[in-house]
Each structure stands twice: as structure tokens, then as C-alpha cells.
Design a protein around this motif. Sequence first.
Motif, PDB file in Angstrom:
ATOM      1  N   THR A  62       0.002  -1.590   5.455  1.00 10.85           N
ATOM      2  CA  THR A  62       1.343  -1.756   6.014  1.00 10.85           C
ATOM      3  C   THR A  62       1.740  -0.575   6.881  1.00 10.85           C
ATOM      4  O   THR A  62       2.778  -0.623   7.547  1.00 10.85           O
ATOM      5  CB  THR A  62       2.377  -1.944   4.888  1.00 10.85           C
ATOM      6  N   THR A 198       0.082  -7.107   0.396  1.00  8.52           N
ATOM      7  CA  THR A 198      -0.939  -7.186   1.435  1.00  8.52           C
ATOM      8  C   THR A 198      -1.759  -8.464   1.312  1.00  8.52           C
ATOM      9  O   THR A 198      -2.024  -9.149   2.311  1.00  8.52           O
ATOM     10  CB  THR A 198      -1.876  -5.970   1.352  1.00  8.52           C
ATOM     11  N   ILE A 439       0.572  -6.293   8.911  1.00  7.48           N
ATOM     12  CA  ILE A 439      -0.359  -5.324   8.335  1.00  7.48           C
ATOM     13  C   ILE A 439      -1.548  -5.160   9.251  1.00  7.48           C
ATOM     14  O   ILE A 439      -1.795  -6.003  10.130  1.00  7.48           O
ATOM     15  CB  ILE A 439      -0.859  -5.742   6.925  1.00  7.48           C
TER      16      ILE A 439
END
Length: 442
Positions: A62, A198, A439
Motif C-alpha cells: 500500500t 492487500t 497497491i
Amino acid sequence: MNHPTATSPHRITIVGGGAGGLELAVRLGKKLGRRGKAEIILVDASRTHLWKPLLHQVAGGTLDSHEDEMEYLAIARRHHFHFRLGRMIGLNRARKEIHLAPIYDEQGEEVLPPQTIPYDTLVMALGSQTNDFGTPGVHEHSIMLDSPESAERFHDRLVNACLRAQARARAPGEGRFTVTIIGGGATGVELSAELHMTAKIVSSYGLANFDPEKDIKIVVIDASPRLLAALPEKLSSAVEHELTELDIEVITNARVVEVTREGVRLADGSFIPSGIVVWAAGIKIPDFLKEIDGLETNRINQLVVHRTMQTTRDPNIFAIGDCAAIPQGEGKPSVPPRAQSAHQEAATLAKSLVRRLQGKPLLEFVYRDHGSLVSLGDYSTVGSLMGAVARGSVFIEGTIAKWMYWWLHKHHQIVVNGFFRTWLGTWAETINWARNPRIKLH
């Protein structure tokens, strides 16, 4: 580098460009370096600075470390101090000099030879590294989040695991790909939530065969009775509840006795098969500091100092940050190794060193605990505020806590870069957030 002559300005050498060391160099550069009252030298083994509490975001993808890193040479030029690239390997107190190892490039060619850097005042701000407690297999089969490079290596392995899961269907009875995080402190807890987020985001980028709930399992192991054992119990309970809601398995009162290529073995004989193991259990100071040239150190190699942050056996050598064991008073533990501690120590020592050159007595460091914040990615942030807010502590969570966590990073940037540059950088971050994927996918 030659020793200063009698007419040369006082030389203050700072070893370690972490939160405390870099902030100290900037403050001294403004107060002394700009006016020619002292020569300030910052030494670090890396060319760039990244605020260490952000490493779990780099690992999760991130945060792009290259976008947040600060160039030491550029900061030094703006703030009137000198930067020297090198890793400290020795100290000669009699000659007042430190020794740096040679620097090599990726092809093994020497970039910089061994260096000797003199000092009149030396400040050790070397920070800490993860402590493996002598556990077999840790160095060979786990990742320690001590640097941006290790965090990026973890991220690559995680994305590869997601891609493999997308490319093939799991065989019947085949278990999920497991990420085991050893250590239930702030690093381990924040990383676990970041990884969960994620995996969900990665699955949204066209990976139709990858289901984060079915293909990835996250386990957090700690030897203490609860997560975040050093923080208030209410905060610990709130964090554990959040992780449980995310289907992150939490195992407490469990001691790891071995890490292998296949997974993690616990003291009770149980074994947790693991695709990736992250070791985040405790800290220690680099081994070369242990009783370096006769200085007093403790069991984890911290330099023992007085309240003035002077080492007990040499008044010309100071220590701040994780590598310093600074007393808080009779019957109290040393100042905890936190970013807020390093920030406060740097601010106090900057004033003290100015006073020292003026012939005035040094200030004694008084630690003020402003509380703790733990980020759980986009899911939540929880924390406790202490000190000026109220007697005891006030528990906070949600949006307020999230904004305060964000402000801690911005405050560090303002100290180093100033308000205007930080304001510009924040706008650039906002634009990149809208322009780039949520991300890193590489």
C-alpha cells in the motif's frame, strides 16, 4: 578525513539516520551548522531515509517506498550538515574517531574504501534490529522487516503467491497458503491487517480464480498471554477483536522453537505449515555495539546513558533512540523504544548540545508518554492517548485515531522537510493515490 585544527569548528558526528538521528542532524544544522558554530556530520549505511513505522505498508504494497524515501544528501544540503555513506564497525575513543566498513556495489566492486571519521562530540543513534533470540532457522527461513529491502522482498513473495493461486485450482484437501507472523507487537499486528487488505485488493484486479478468504491464511503468534503486551489491555482486546473479525488466527502463550522451510514449530510440539514466515518478535541492538571500546552496554547491547543522554563512561559520547537505555527514574524501566521517544530525545539533545557549546549545563531528558496508536489498515485504527488529554489514558478508535496515526508521519516529515515541502508532498501523494493502483502489483 583529517582531524580538526584548533581553529576548526566543533565537530558533531551522528551515527544513524533513523527518526531520531535525522531529526537531530536537521535541528543542529539549523542552529549550529548554518552559522558555522559547529560542523554536523550524519553517517548512515543507506542513501535514503524511510520512516520505520511504515515498513508494514511497504510489505503490504500500500506504500511505494521509493515515493516516500528522503535522500540524505539532499536533506543535508538544505539543512547545513554533511552526509557520509557508510556502516560503522568500530570506535576509537582515545583518538576520537569512528571506523566505517567499505561500500560495494551489486557487482562486488568497491564504491567507497574503509573510512575514518573524527568527532569532538559523538551521538549514537543506530536504532535496532529484530531479535531472533537464538531460535534455529530464523535467519535462513524467515523475513525480518528491518529495512525497505526486506519489506519489498516480502511483498514480492506475497504477490507471487496470489498469482500462483490464480493460475491453478487447489487440489481437494490442500491447505491455504499460510503467512505466519511471529510477534504480536505493533509490527506484527499492523502487518497482519495490512496483508488481509492487500489480498482482498489483489483479488479485485481480474484474479477470478483467487479467493483471499479461501486461498490465504494469516496467523499471528506471540509468546505473551495477549497481543500488544506492552500496551494497555483495553487496546490489546480491541485489536484482537478486530483481527478475529477478519478471520486472522491469533495464537498467544505460544513459544516458537524452530523455523524450517516448511513452517513453524512450537514448544508444545505443534507445527504450522507456512509459505512465508515473518519474524517480528522483539528487538536488539547490533552486536558490534556490545561494550564497544569499553562503553557500558546492557543485555540487548543498548548503550547505558545518564538522563543527559551521555554514556556512563565517556561524556563526549551520547546515545538516543532504540540503541540507548535512558533511565526514567528510580524503579522505572528505561525509556521505551518508540518513534515518539526518538523524536523527543532528538529535540532535547539538540538543545543540550547548543548549551554545551555555550558552556551551559546539559538538560536532563524527561519522557512524556503521549499514548500509542495501532493501525489496522483501512479497517480501523485504535489507540490510547495519555498526558495532557486526561488523567490516565483515553481510549480512541476509528476516524479520529486514523487521522492521528497519519499525523505522526506528517509531523516527522515537517521536522525534516519543513511545512511547505510537506504540504506539497501531501498533495502529490493525493494525486498518486487517484492515479495509481491501490497497491503495488509488481
